[in-house]
Design an enzyme around this catalytic site. Structure first.
Site, PDB file in Angstrom:
ATOM      1  N   GLU A 253       3.980   0.896 -17.717  1.00 33.43           N
ATOM      2  CA  GLU A 253       2.571   0.999 -18.144  1.00 33.43           C
ATOM      3  C   GLU A 253       1.862   1.832 -17.085  1.00 33.43           C
ATOM      4  O   GLU A 253       1.473   1.312 -16.051  1.00 33.43           O
ATOM      5  CB  GLU A 253       2.026  -0.435 -18.156  1.00 33.43           C
ATOM      6  CG  GLU A 253       0.954  -0.700 -19.131  1.00 33.43           C
ATOM      7  CD  GLU A 253       1.434  -0.529 -20.538  1.00 33.43           C
ATOM      8  OE1 GLU A 253       1.142   0.546 -21.077  1.00 33.43           O
ATOM      9  OE2 GLU A 253       2.080  -1.445 -21.074  1.00 33.43           O
ATOM     10  N   CYS A 287      -6.899   2.046 -16.538  1.00 33.90           N
ATOM     11  CA  CYS A 287      -5.942   3.074 -16.989  1.00 33.90           C
ATOM     12  C   CYS A 287      -6.360   3.682 -18.326  1.00 33.90           C
ATOM     13  O   CYS A 287      -6.087   4.845 -18.582  1.00 33.90           O
ATOM     14  CB  CYS A 287      -4.524   2.512 -17.041  1.00 33.90           C
ATOM     15  SG  CYS A 287      -4.378   1.051 -18.045  1.00 33.90           S
TER      16      CYS A 287
HETATM   17  P1  NAD Z   1      -0.005   3.967  -5.600  1.00 37.38           P
HETATM   18  O1  NAD Z   1       0.685   4.934  -6.470  1.00 37.38           O
HETATM   19  O2  NAD Z   1       0.373   3.914  -4.158  1.00 37.38           O
HETATM   20  O3  NAD Z   1       0.174   2.469  -6.134  1.00 37.38           O
HETATM   21  C1  NAD Z   1      -0.023   2.071  -7.451  1.00 37.38           C
HETATM   22  C2  NAD Z   1       0.497   0.615  -7.564  1.00 37.38           C
HETATM   23  O4  NAD Z   1       1.898   0.597  -7.412  1.00 37.38           O
HETATM   24  C3  NAD Z   1      -0.027  -0.313  -6.466  1.00 37.38           C
HETATM   25  O5  NAD Z   1      -0.313  -1.555  -7.039  1.00 37.38           O
HETATM   26  C4  NAD Z   1       1.118  -0.430  -5.470  1.00 37.38           C
HETATM   27  O6  NAD Z   1       1.148  -1.692  -4.822  1.00 37.38           O
HETATM   28  C5  NAD Z   1       2.332  -0.270  -6.352  1.00 37.38           C
HETATM   29  N1  NAD Z   1       3.436   0.390  -5.692  1.00 37.38           N
HETATM   30  C6  NAD Z   1       3.384   1.492  -4.913  1.00 37.38           C
HETATM   31  N2  NAD Z   1       4.614   1.869  -4.510  1.00 37.38           N
HETATM   32  C7  NAD Z   1       5.477   0.960  -5.041  1.00 37.38           C
HETATM   33  C8  NAD Z   1       6.888   0.800  -5.016  1.00 37.38           C
HETATM   34  N3  NAD Z   1       7.691   1.688  -4.373  1.00 37.38           N
HETATM   35  N4  NAD Z   1       7.436  -0.252  -5.654  1.00 37.38           N
HETATM   36  C9  NAD Z   1       6.650  -1.126  -6.339  1.00 37.38           C
HETATM   37  N5  NAD Z   1       5.321  -1.023  -6.416  1.00 37.38           N
HETATM   38  C10 NAD Z   1       4.732   0.012  -5.790  1.00 37.38           C
HETATM   39  O7  NAD Z   1      -1.518   4.297  -5.712  1.00 37.38           O
HETATM   40  P2  NAD Z   1      -2.862   3.522  -5.454  1.00 37.38           P
HETATM   41  O8  NAD Z   1      -3.643   4.248  -4.416  1.00 37.38           O
HETATM   42  O9  NAD Z   1      -2.686   2.051  -5.258  1.00 37.38           O
HETATM   43  O10 NAD Z   1      -3.516   3.781  -6.863  1.00 37.38           O
HETATM   44  C11 NAD Z   1      -3.820   5.140  -7.187  1.00 37.38           C
HETATM   45  C12 NAD Z   1      -3.403   5.535  -8.534  1.00 37.38           C
HETATM   46  O11 NAD Z   1      -2.576   4.593  -9.182  1.00 37.38           O
HETATM   47  C13 NAD Z   1      -4.619   5.637  -9.424  1.00 37.38           C
HETATM   48  O12 NAD Z   1      -5.171   6.911  -9.310  1.00 37.38           O
HETATM   49  C14 NAD Z   1      -4.072   5.400 -10.775  1.00 37.38           C
HETATM   50  O13 NAD Z   1      -3.608   6.622 -11.299  1.00 37.38           O
HETATM   51  C15 NAD Z   1      -2.854   4.570 -10.568  1.00 37.38           C
HETATM   52  N6  NAD Z   1      -3.023   3.180 -11.008  1.00 37.38           N
HETATM   53  C16 NAD Z   1      -2.785   2.917 -12.314  1.00 37.38           C
HETATM   54  C17 NAD Z   1      -2.952   1.625 -12.767  1.00 37.38           C
HETATM   55  C18 NAD Z   1      -2.714   1.283 -14.210  1.00 37.38           C
HETATM   56  O14 NAD Z   1      -3.284   0.315 -14.694  1.00 37.38           O
HETATM   57  N7  NAD Z   1      -1.872   2.005 -14.922  1.00 37.38           N
HETATM   58  C19 NAD Z   1      -3.347   0.630 -11.897  1.00 37.38           C
HETATM   59  C20 NAD Z   1      -3.576   0.936 -10.546  1.00 37.38           C
HETATM   60  C21 NAD Z   1      -3.397   2.229 -10.111  1.00 37.38           C
END
Ligand code: NAD
Length: 481
Positions: A253, A287
């Site tokens: 997702e 999202c």
């Molecule tokens: P990010 O890409 O670092 O992290 C996104 C999420 O993934 C966080 O909850 C993080 O804890 C988790 N995560 C990161 N690396 C991981 C790994 N290797 N294994 C498992 N989980 C991992 O970015 P961020 O700064 O936290 O969020 C920025 C971007 O993420 C936003 O711009 C948005 O595009 C996206 N996002 C999307 C949703 C959604 O509902 N689809 C939710 C939160 C963030």
């Protein structure tokens, strides 16, 4: 519950709420004032092994527990969540920032999702196919897939975990959840409801740590049969690759970049009211947030003015305060991202009609921002903004706007506003996204499938598809002896 009204932070492993065995922790920050709410324990490798062993041991026990009994546990869980909604919503606002009334709406949705899965799990029907031999039966059975590893983000601390927790439990799976380290309290509070509702020890486990270390450790583990991730596209691709290498089923997702198409036959006033509310909900960190606004040229300037007027009058403050319309962003990364998007749009000729700046210097507040005449080349028209910035641009023709709406690799949600039913039908057919809202932003309901296509991921959460995501399909050919 701690003295500041925030959830007590613990791991939940094999039925026990406890600290990590190596004593590692990280601070959880209140985004409204940058104070430390609590210390979150990290799971050590030994703790993860215990969670994996518990999920592995309890899977056959929970799989063989009748669906009727699983439904009772889920119903009781939902009832406890309802009784505790005020406290859990407070935890949610403190750790994530959204206004308290929105936190309660999110918790309300989490409760409905739990109730819906309670009702649905007793209907996990297979089917009988007419046999080819006299007296034979060809049967399709639905069986729980096995222990699940679930990873959830910080923008919806209740709804994103519960979609996975309730569906896995309903299907008869055990589950290990690594919720966001930035918003852990809500998930822990919901796990307490499951335990108090009688979920057997070890069926559900909650862990925290360095995200990449936890996912790299538990995804390849032989006990885990299914991965479910909600978060960004880059991380989704990374985890999908890992899931593929180890042949684990996966639901992804991921992010979106939802176009909103407003035709000039729609009522501008009504549409603006609806989409401004949708855009700035959770400060745009959604999202399926309405993201790129394409407004047909005759109504364009009226639409932009009304949008900017309402956005500019919003009360942006601590989400616990009475009368708050929008809280802070959830973390400082989003503040930097917003400043970058606005500067880039300006460089590409956009007109900042309201907002565009950080508010104050304590807490991660950003002004609701409206950008007009935004070039298609701007970063904000191509990358997920995930924040309170609304770019608006005019269009002329139906075919032109469909092409512009579909031009990105995102495919989560699309929205369109028109009073012409023929146009509405054509839009529903032509828009490339997993969900389409016509004259509506209400595309996330417990009983309907929620999920994306293209780079926005695959699989659905919600609806009968949400339960099927945790089931194997088994075919049984039975010839009478
Ligand atoms: P990010 O890409 O670092 O992290 C996104 C999420 O993934 C966080 O909850 C993080 O804890 C988790 N995560 C990161 N690396 C991981 C790994 N290797 N294994 C498992 N989980 C991992 O970015 P961020 O700064 O936290 O969020 C920025 C971007 O993420 C936003 O711009 C948005 O595009 C996206 N996002 C999307 C949703 C959604 O509902 N689809 C939710 C939160 C963030």
């Amino acid at each position: 519950m701690s003295a500041n009204g925030y959830e007590k932070l613990e791991l939940f492993i094999d039925g026990e709420f406890r600290q990590g065995s190596e004593g590692k922790t990280e601070d959880v920050i209140n985004p409204a004032d940058e104070s430390v709410l609590a210390e979150l324990p990290h799971a050590s490798t030994a703790d993860l092994d215990e969670a994996l062993a518990a999920a592995d041991r309890m899977f056959p026990v929970w799989r063989d527990t009748p669906a009727f009994k699983r439904a009772q546990v889920l119903k009781k869980t939902a009832q406890l969540m309802r009784e505790r909604i005020d406290d859990i919503s407070r935890t949610l606002t403190l750790e994530q920032g959204k206004v308290y009334s929105e936190a309660k709406v999110e918790m309300g949705a989490a409760i409905e999702i739990t109730e819906w899965y309670a009702e649905e799990c007793v209907r996990a029907y297979g089917r009988i196919i007419p046999g080819r031999m006299p007296g034979s039966r060809s049967m399709v059975l639905k069986e729980p897939i096995g222990p699940v590893a679930a990873f959830t983000p910080w923008n919806f601390p209740a709804v994103t975990p519960i979609r996975k927790m309730a569906a896995a439990v309903a299907a008869g799976c055990s589950v290990i959840v690594k919720a966001s380290e930035e918003t852990p309290g809500t998930c822990i509070a919901m796990a307490r409801c499951f335990q108090d509702a009688g979920l057997p020890d070890g069926v559900m486990n909650i862990v925290f740590g360095v995200p990449s270390e936890v996912s790299e450790y538990i995804i390849p583990h032989p006990a885990i049969r299914k991965i479910s991730f909600t978060g960004s596209i880059p991380v989704g691709k990374l985890l999908s690759k890992m899931a593929g290498e180890h042949m684990k089923r996966a639901t992804m997702e991921l992010g979106g970049h939802s176009p909103v198409i407003v035709f000039d036959d729609a009522d501008t006033e009504d549409v603006v009211k609806m989409v401004v509310g949708g855009k700035f909900r959770n400060a745009g960190q959604v999202c399926v947030s309405p993201t790129r606004f394409y407004v047909q040229e005759n109504k364009y300037s009226e639409f932009v003015s009304k949008f900017a007027e309402i956005a500019g009058a919003m009360n942006v403050t601590n989400g616990m305060e009475e009368g708050a319309d929008m809280g802070p962003l959830a973390n400082p990364r989003r503040l930097d991202a917003m400043a970058g998007f606005v500067a880039d749009a300006r460089e590409h000729g956009a007109d900042v009609r309201t907002g565009g700046e950080r508010i104050g210097n304590q807490g991660f507040f950003f002004q609701p921002t409206v950008l007009a005449d935004v070039s298609e080349e701007s970063r904000i028209m191509n990358e997920e903004p995930f924040g309170p910035v609304a770019p608006i641009t005019p269009f002329k023709e139906f075919d032109e706007v469909i092409e512009r709406a579909n031009r990105l690799e995102f495919g989560l949600a699309s929205y369109a506003f028109t009073t012409d039913d023929n146009k509405a039908n054509a839009l529903a057919d032509k828009l490339e996204s997993g969900m389409v809202g016509v004259n509506s932003l209400a595309i996330s309901l417990p009983e309907t499938p929620f999920g994306g296509i293209k780079d926005s991921g695959h699989g659905s959460e919600g609806g009968i598809e949400g339960l099927e995501a945790y089931q194997n399909t088994k075919f049984v050919q039975h010839w009478m002896a």
